[in-house]
Write a protein that holds these residues in place. Structure first.
Motif, short mmCIF file in Angstrom:
data_model
loop_
_atom_site.label_atom_id
_atom_site.label_comp_id
_atom_site.label_asym_id
_atom_site.label_seq_id
_atom_site.Cartn_x
_atom_site.Cartn_y
_atom_site.Cartn_z
N TYR A 21 -31.31 18.24 -12.75
CA TYR A 21 -30.91 19.28 -11.79
C TYR A 21 -31.06 18.85 -10.34
N PHE A 28 -24.23 17.38 -5.31
CA PHE A 28 -23.36 18.52 -4.99
C PHE A 28 -23.38 18.83 -3.49
N ASN A 31 -20.72 17.59 -0.76
CA ASN A 31 -19.43 18.20 -0.40
C ASN A 31 -19.33 18.45 1.10
N TYR A 77 -20.73 14.96 -10.53
CA TYR A 77 -21.52 15.05 -9.30
C TYR A 77 -21.86 13.65 -8.77
N LYS A 80 -19.48 12.07 -6.39
CA LYS A 80 -19.54 12.43 -4.97
C LYS A 80 -20.47 11.45 -4.23
N HIS B 59 -14.76 20.77 -10.77
CA HIS B 59 -15.59 19.57 -10.86
C HIS B 59 -16.74 19.59 -9.85
N GLY B 60 -17.23 20.75 -9.53
CA GLY B 60 -18.34 20.80 -8.58
C GLY B 60 -17.87 21.08 -7.16
N LEU B 61 -16.90 21.99 -7.04
CA LEU B 61 -16.54 22.50 -5.72
C LEU B 61 -16.95 23.97 -5.64
N PHE B 63 -18.13 25.76 -8.39
CA PHE B 63 -19.24 26.04 -9.31
C PHE B 63 -20.20 24.86 -9.36
N PHE B 64 -21.48 25.16 -9.32
CA PHE B 64 -22.52 24.17 -9.55
C PHE B 64 -23.31 24.59 -10.79
N LEU B 65 -24.30 23.79 -11.14
CA LEU B 65 -25.07 24.03 -12.35
C LEU B 65 -26.07 25.18 -12.20
N ASP B 66 -26.14 25.75 -10.99
CA ASP B 66 -27.01 26.92 -10.83
C ASP B 66 -26.46 28.10 -11.62
N MET B 68 -23.02 28.42 -14.18
CA MET B 68 -21.79 27.81 -14.67
C MET B 68 -21.09 28.74 -15.66
#
Lengths: 121, 283
Positions: A21, A28, A31, A77, A80, B59-61, B63-66, B68
């Motif tokens: 995580y 993440f 971005n 991720y 990136k 792909h992570g724009l 939505f993130f893993l917090d 999903m």
């Protein structure tokens, strides 16, 4: 078929999502251009902000892609981070498979030649 | 009653976005790929859709893993792209149709699909690369409904469930009182795997099985597989074929395969585009 039975593939499941995580959150964050600039300016300080595990920090510092995956990194991720480091997905492929980038690209081109020879393309 | 004119499955990898930006249409590496889109664009010009519903994976724009969501439906009148961090550009915002989106959401929820509703939703390359490929000059009045399908964090919805979602969305379109002509996109794939010691994995044999099954409507050939089995067959990212299954589900029964192009390699993927025209649709 479970993750353990898929030695050739990667299932980014709950176990990896939990383990990775902090690393994925750091990726993440990239971005945003100001965050990319902060990473480039002081990588150690930037990693500190996200509480990476020692394993994750070592893998990032060593540009060890397989190590980042083992530490729970997700490739969407990690890509990136790779972009910030000037690496594309074919560079990542080469780093993970122990080939040079040229060899990795050549393997992909060869797969295309074989598919065309078989009439798949 | 709105009409579904057909569906298009297409790859979406970020390298395509850069190739479009750099106009590499005639480049020897890219030409066999881009040349495959001419017939698809001609078909679109013929069927003149007003609305594009796009099944894709973020792909992570946005939505993130917090948090999903398994399925997330855009319910906005405007969708913007944004910086994805890895060096691809952005595109002009897309017009949405919030009223139609809510109808799709309400109808699919009534059919027991538990959807996440997004009144704000950034759309990433998984959404807009197909749009840029198929519409180099986007029609000014085109409206879109983005539908995100999680392919990032397992467990994913099963292939059969994704196809069933497509069926529910297709039924919802056909019960919409407007006279819109709707095209449905399945974005992603085909076989590829970016990570691990199998990075670079491709499976043309399985890709052909999938394309044939989508055309023939024999999708049980695909949906009989569990997600881990699909990952094994198509690669960790090749599992994006579930977006194509959702598209196919929305088209209903028989379709006519208007066009197919399959090319290896584009970046690390087996790239494909397939055009499936719905039955009994006048142009």
């Amino acid at each position: 078929m479970t993750t353990d039975e898929l030695p050739e593939a990667v299932l980014f499941d709950g176990s990896l999502a939990r383990r990775g995580y902090a690393l994925n959150k750091m990726c993440f964050s990239l971005n945003r251009p100001e965050n990319r600039a902060a990473l480039i300016a002081d990588e150690d300080a930037y990693l500190d902000r996200f509480g990476l595990t020692d394993e994750q920090r070592r893998a990032v510092q060593a540009r060890d892609v397989l190590g980042m995956l083992d530490a729970g990194g997700n490739v969407y991720y990690l890509a990136k981070l790779a972009g910030v480091l000037g690496l594309g997905v074919q560079d990542l492929g080469a780093l993970q498979t122990g080939t040079t980038v040229d060899e990795f690209k050549a393997q992909l081109l060869e797969a295309g030649r074989q598919a065309r020879a078989k009439g798949d393309c | 009653m709105a009409t579904i004119v057909g569906g298009i499955g297409t790859s979406h990898v970020p390298a395509i976005a850069n190739a479009i930006t750099n106009k590499l249409y005639d480049d020897p590496y890219w030409a066999p790929f881009f040349d495959g889109y001419g017939p698809a664009r001609a078909w679109l010009a013929d069927v003149r859709p007003d609305v594009a519903i796009v099944f894709y994976n973020d792909h992570g724009l946005n939505f993130f893993l917090d948090a999903m969501p398994t399925f997330a439906v855009g319910a906005a009148d405007r969708y913007e792209s944004d910086d994805e961090g890895w060096g691809i550009g952005t595109v002009e915002p897309f017009a949405g149709d919030a009223a139609l989106s809510w109808h799709l959401i309400e109808t699919a929820m009534a059919a027991d699909f538990d959807l996440t509703t997004c009144q704000e939703m950034l759309i990433d390359h998984g959404f807009w690369v197909p749009m840029a490929l198929l519409w180099p000059e986007r029609p000014a009045d085109l409206k879109v409904v983005p539908i995100h399908v999680n392919t990032v964090q397992h467990p994913l919805a099963s292939a059969a469930r994704c196809e069933a979602l497509g069926v529910a969305i297709g039924d919802a379109v056909r019960s919409w009182p407007g006279d819109e002509r709707v095209v449905v996109f399945g974005s992603g794939g085909l076989s590829h795997q970016l990570e691990g010691r199998r990075a670079g994995f491709l499976n043309p044999d399985f890709d052909r099985v999938c394309l044939d099954a989508l055309a023939a409507g024999t999708t049980a050939t695909i949906t009989k597989h569990t997600i881990p089995e699909l990952v094994d067959l198509a690669g960790s990212q090749g599992v994006e074929v579930i977006n194509w299954l959702a598209m196919r589900g929305a088209l209903g029964g028989d379709v006519t395969e208007v066009h197919r192009n399959y090319h290896i390699p584009i970046s690390n993927t087996a790239a494909a585009v397939q055009v499936l025209a719905a039955s009994n649709v006048s142009s």
